[in-house]
Structures are given as structure tokens and as C-alpha cells.
Design a protein around this motif. Structure first.
Motif, PDB file in Angstrom:
ATOM      1  N   HIS A  15       0.842  -1.195   0.000  1.00 22.24           N
ATOM      2  CA  HIS A  15       0.000   0.000   0.000  1.00 22.24           C
ATOM      3  C   HIS A  15       0.882   1.252   0.000  1.00 22.24           C
ATOM      4  CE1 HIS A  15      -3.377   2.520   0.697  1.00 22.24           C
ATOM      5  NE2 HIS A  15      -3.108   2.769   1.963  1.00 22.24           N
ATOM      6  N   PRO A  36      -6.330  16.781   4.254  1.00 20.22           N
ATOM      7  CA  PRO A  36      -7.317  16.046   5.042  1.00 20.22           C
ATOM      8  C   PRO A  36      -6.714  14.823   5.726  1.00 20.22           C
ATOM      9  CG  PRO A  36      -7.643  15.641   2.707  1.00 20.22           C
ATOM     10  CD  PRO A  36      -6.578  16.674   2.815  1.00 20.22           C
ATOM     11  N   SER A  37      -7.461  14.280   6.646  1.00 26.75           N
ATOM     12  CA  SER A  37      -7.022  13.103   7.386  1.00 26.75           C
ATOM     13  C   SER A  37      -6.629  11.976   6.427  1.00 26.75           C
ATOM     14  CB  SER A  37      -8.161  12.649   8.306  1.00 26.75           C
ATOM     15  OG  SER A  37      -7.730  11.585   9.092  1.00 26.75           O
ATOM     16  N   CYS A  39      -4.007  11.852   4.384  1.00 22.66           N
ATOM     17  CA  CYS A  39      -3.347  12.216   3.123  1.00 22.66           C
ATOM     18  C   CYS A  39      -1.833  11.990   3.175  1.00 22.66           C
ATOM     19  CB  CYS A  39      -3.661  13.655   2.725  1.00 22.66           C
ATOM     20  SG  CYS A  39      -2.840  14.889   3.749  1.00 22.66           S
ATOM     21  N   GLY A  40      -1.302  11.687   4.360  1.00 26.74           N
ATOM     22  CA  GLY A  40       0.126  11.351   4.437  1.00 26.74           C
ATOM     23  C   GLY A  40       1.001  12.381   5.124  1.00 26.74           C
ATOM     24  N   HIS A 195      -4.504  20.065   9.754  1.00 30.08           N
ATOM     25  CA  HIS A 195      -5.593  20.086   8.781  1.00 30.08           C
ATOM     26  C   HIS A 195      -6.462  21.317   9.017  1.00 30.08           C
ATOM     27  CE1 HIS A 195      -7.143  17.303  12.008  1.00 30.08           C
ATOM     28  NE2 HIS A 195      -7.954  18.326  12.074  1.00 30.08           N
TER      29      HIS A 195
HETATM   30  N1  ATP Z   1       2.250   1.920  10.079  1.00 30.62           N
HETATM   31  C1  ATP Z   1       1.334   1.956   9.097  1.00 30.62           C
HETATM   32  N2  ATP Z   1       0.948   0.835   8.448  1.00 30.62           N
HETATM   33  C2  ATP Z   1       0.045   0.859   7.460  1.00 30.62           C
HETATM   34  N3  ATP Z   1      -0.549   1.981   6.990  1.00 30.62           N
HETATM   35  C3  ATP Z   1      -0.226   3.127   7.606  1.00 30.62           C
HETATM   36  C4  ATP Z   1       0.724   3.191   8.674  1.00 30.62           C
HETATM   37  N4  ATP Z   1       0.852   4.474   9.067  1.00 30.62           N
HETATM   38  C5  ATP Z   1       0.004   5.188   8.274  1.00 30.62           C
HETATM   39  N5  ATP Z   1      -0.624   4.394   7.395  1.00 30.62           N
HETATM   40  C6  ATP Z   1      -1.595   4.836   6.367  1.00 30.62           C
HETATM   41  O1  ATP Z   1      -0.992   5.847   5.600  1.00 30.62           O
HETATM   42  C7  ATP Z   1      -1.927   6.848   5.247  1.00 30.62           C
HETATM   43  C8  ATP Z   1      -1.409   8.200   5.668  1.00 30.62           C
HETATM   44  O2  ATP Z   1      -1.379   8.249   7.087  1.00 30.62           O
HETATM   45  P1  ATP Z   1      -0.878   9.527   7.881  1.00 30.62           P
HETATM   46  O3  ATP Z   1      -0.851   9.176   9.321  1.00 30.62           O
HETATM   47  O4  ATP Z   1       0.390   9.993   7.276  1.00 30.62           O
HETATM   48  O5  ATP Z   1      -2.034  10.563   7.565  1.00 30.62           O
HETATM   49  P2  ATP Z   1      -2.259  12.051   8.103  1.00 30.62           P
HETATM   50  O6  ATP Z   1      -2.293  12.928   6.909  1.00 30.62           O
HETATM   51  O7  ATP Z   1      -1.257  12.353   9.149  1.00 30.62           O
HETATM   52  O8  ATP Z   1      -3.728  11.978   8.731  1.00 30.62           O
HETATM   53  P3  ATP Z   1      -4.351  12.640  10.072  1.00 30.62           P
HETATM   54  O9  ATP Z   1      -4.693  14.062   9.721  1.00 30.62           O
HETATM   55  O10 ATP Z   1      -5.563  11.820  10.342  1.00 30.62           O
HETATM   56  O11 ATP Z   1      -3.337  12.533  11.170  1.00 30.62           O
HETATM   57  C9  ATP Z   1      -3.240   6.448   5.894  1.00 30.62           C
HETATM   58  O12 ATP Z   1      -4.036   5.845   4.918  1.00 30.62           O
HETATM   59  C10 ATP Z   1      -2.820   5.471   6.965  1.00 30.62           C
HETATM   60  O13 ATP Z   1      -3.828   4.524   7.195  1.00 30.62           O
END
Ligand code: ATP
Ligand code: MG
Length: 363
Positions: A15, A36-37, A39-40, A195
Motif C-alpha cells: 500500500h 485532510p485526514s 493524506c500522508g 488540517h
Molecule cells: N504503520 C502503518 N501501516 C500501514 N498503513 C499506515 C501506517 N501508518 C500510516 N498508514 C496509512 O498511511 C496513510 C497516511 O497516514 P498519515 O498518518 O500519514 O495521515 P495524516 O495525513 O497524518 O492523517 P491525520 O490528519 O488523520 O493525522 C493512511 O491511509 C494510513 O492509514
């Protein structure tokens, strides 16, 4: 100098969550990753901190490459000289506030740990609670301990992951100013994740908007607010109204056939589907009986509802099939007709790209 991220890709198993992003943070610059939540944002920050290993791509901090999987290069987090505030604060429960803040100073071999702790706790307004343990603190107080710990050793780089999420509105405003001040004082590059568009616009020299593991647009706050490239960015940053439009001959029209004058600089026939963006504050909203100014656009709508916000009332007005938000100081009753006037230059055509197309376009 600063941070340089090149073609960063991060996959968990099969993934892929970061799709080859590149950006720089100049020395002393405050840059925000906004999106948004999911997005990485956190993943990107963790790769820079060395808490996650990138799949491919390189990361350099102050001119030194700290991560380059192709050449088996990986500098561990404690050798990267950075301070990080985590989304979950991650303060150590078994240590007091002062001990938490002292930790990075001790690791760095600082000569006057006590002075460093006092300085950092004073900045976040936590001096009086130095001897407490995290379990005896509120969420907002723990967040401030995490902030103090991040800055205590005066690192070369600051990373913040939603550091204000647990503070109440007033404390958040104050801490926002504090963080900006600390960063300018330390004169180090800072990468801030949120965000919250208000945080992004008010604190940053530059904002990078992310969507689904890709960078959609980057620019200074004003540029992003005034010139978003597509519907996603326009919608994410600030209040946005969208009018469905079609080109008829050389003119743009609303779906009900009313002509619409748009900002000519955005009127490009590039084959991509367009929608008109109109910020609520650009609309003047009046009762039909009031003589309206001669704006370049004059539309008739119907008031659907209103919310009293103090300085003004925020109305929802139906124009054809579109519902628009507009502010007015007059009292308009639901169901009554209203006149909307706005200048062509406030009405921008933006790409109405569906997600999949936006992805391939910006890949
Ligand atoms: N250790 C992991 N194993 C598998 N997938 C992961 C892992 N860490 C994050 N992801 C996935 O990677 C993607 C990005 O996650 P990330 O935590 O970077 O998002 P974010 O932008 O910080 O979101 P938020 O605003 O909710 O904190 C998500 O789809 C999450 O489910
Ligand atoms: Mg996150």
C-alpha cells in the motif's frame, strides 16, 4: 540548507501512501503541510524525523543527506538534531514535566540542563507545574510539555504534528503566536502539519497542500487563498462557493442561462472541466428594494436560511441549482428574494477535476 525532500515514496507493504513528493524548506522558513485526514502528513514528517524509513527518494537536512535507501544511507533520529512535537504528544508518563523536558538536553550533553529546562518551560507557561507527572496534567498541558521538550535543546530543525489540537481556542491562538515567535527566535526551518486552514494561513511562510499522498499546490498563504488551482484546494482553504457554469459561445453562463463575467486571467480553454469559485466575502447581498451597486455580476436568488454570527449574518442563498454562502448585516427572512452582486475579478474559474484526474495530473 534547510530540508530537502526529493521524490519521497513510502509504502506500507503493497500500500503506497506517499507518491513521490518533492519539496524544500529553506533555512528559517516556516512551511506547513495541509491536507485532510489520511493524506500522508504524519508519514512525511516521520520520514524526515527518521522514525519511518522511506521506500525510495532522498531527504537532506541542512545539506547533509540523512536518508537515501538506494545507497543504504540512513541517519538515526537522535543524530538528526531535530525537535518534534507528536500528534499524540508522547510525553513519558514515568517522568516529571521537568525530566521530560530535560531529556533532549541530557542526550545532547548540554552543560546547563536546568537553565535549558527553565527556559523552555517558561516559554510554554508551564514553569509552575515542573514537578508534576503527565497523568496529573490536562491534555493541553501535556501538549505544552511536548512543545517545551521539542525546543529545549534548541535543535537545528523543528517538526510539529498538529501540536495545538488539544488546546482550547484562546490557548491555541496564544500558542500559535508563541510557536511562530520561538521559530523565528531559533532561526531554524520548521515543518508544521495541520488540517486546520486557519493555522496554516496564519503561521506559514509557505503552505503545501496534500491530497492522497500527493502535493496538489504550494504557495504563500495569500496565493493559495486567492489563486487555488482546483476545487479541492479552494474548498480546503477558506469558505468557498461553487457555481456550475458552461461555456456558450464566447460567454460563460450559469445553468439557468444567466451570463457570468469571470476573472479573465482564469478563463483558459485547456480542455479541463471548470467550475466558478466565489468566496462568500466577495458577494454583496441585498433585498431587491435596496438600490444595488452596479457590479459586473448581478444575480437573483432566494434566501434559504441564515445564521447570526455577531459581526454579520451568514446566509445561504439559492441561485438556480447552486446554494451559496454570503454575508450581510441586514435581516433577510427565509424564502425572500435577494440580489447578489460581485465583481468579475472575484469570480475565478478553477479546475473541477475529480480526484482521479487530479491525481494523474499532478503525479
Ligand atoms: N504503520 C502503518 N501501516 C500501514 N498503513 C499506515 C501506517 N501508518 C500510516 N498508514 C496509512 O498511511 C496513510 C497516511 O497516514 P498519515 O498518518 O500519514 O495521515 P495524516 O495525513 O497524518 O492523517 P491525520 O490528519 O488523520 O493525522 C493512511 O491511509 C494510513 O492509514
Ligand atoms: Mg497525522
Amino acid at each position: 540548507m534547510g530540508i530537502s525532500v526529493k521524490n519521497l515514496v513510502k509504502s506500507f507493504g503493497t500500500h503506497t501512501v506517499i507518491h513521490s513528493i518533492s519539496f524544500d524548506v529553506a533555512d528559517g522558513e516556516f512551511v506547513t503541510l495541509l491536507g485532510p485526514s489520511g493524506c500522508g502528513k504524519t508519514t512525511t514528517l516521520r520520514c524526515i524525523a527518521g522514525l519511518d524509513t522511506p521506500s525510495t527518494g532522498t531527504i537532506a537536512i541542512n545539506g547533509e543527506t540523512v536518508s537515501d535507501p538506494a545507497n543504504n544511507l540512513f541517519v538515526p533520529p537522535h543524530e538528526r538534531d531535530l525537535g518534534m512535537v507528536f500528534q499524540s504528544y508522547a510525553v513519558w508518563p514515568h517522568l516529571t514535566v521537568a525530566e521530560n523536558v530535560a531529556f533532549p538536553l541530557t542526550v545532547k550533553g548540554d552543560r546547563d540542563v536546568a537553565a535549558g529546562v527553565a527556559w523552555a518551560l517558561d516559554i510554554v507557561g508551564m514553569s509552575k507545574l515542573a514537578q508534576r507527572r503527565p497523568s496529573e496534567l490536562s491534555g493541553g498541558q501535556q501538549q505544552r510539555v511536548a512543545l517545551a521538550r521539542a525546543i529545549a535543546a534548541r535543535p537545528q530543525l523543528l517538526l510539529f504534528d498538529e501540536p495545538l489540537s488539544n488546546l482550547d481556542a484562546r490557548l491555541r491562538d496564544r500558542t500559535r503566536l508563541e510557536i511562530s515567535r520561538i521559530q523565528r527566535e531559533l532561526k531554524v526551518p520548521a515543518l508544521y502539519v495541520t488540517h486546520d486552514q486557519t493555522e496554516a494561513l496564519s503561521m506559514s511562510d509557505r503552505v503545501i497542500v496534500m491530497e492522497a499522498g500527493r502535493i496538489v499546490q504550494e504557495g504563500d498563504p495569500r496565493e493559495l487563498y486567492q489563486k487555488p488551482v482546483n476545487r479541492f484546494v479552494a474548498d480546503f482553504i477558506g469558505g468557498a462557493n461553487f457555481l456550475h457554469v458552461q461555456r456558450v459561445g464566447r460567454q460563460w453562463q450559469l445553468e439557468n442561462g444567466s451570463p457570468l463575467a469571470v476573472d479573465p486571467t482564469t478563463d483558459r480553454d485547456d480542455g479541463r472541466s471548470k467550475i466558478a469559485l466565489l468566496r462568500p466575502e466577495a458577494i454583496r447581498l441585498d433585498e431587491p428594494s435596496v438600490p444595488t451597486p452596479t457590479g459586473q455580476n448581478r444575480l437573483t436568488g432566494r434566501v434559504v436560511g441564515g445564521m447570526y454570527l455577531g459581526p454579520h449574518v451568514e446566509y445561504i442563498v439559492e441561485v438556480g441549482a447552486d446554494r451559496l454562502r454570503a454575508y450581510s448585516r441586514s435581516a433577510l427572512s427565509p424564502g425572500s428574494p435577494a440580489i447578489l452582486t460581485f465583481d468579475a475579478c472575484d469570480c475565478r474559474l478553477v479546475d473541477d477535476t475529480p480526484l482521479t484526474e487530479a491525481r494523474s495530473h499532478h503525479a
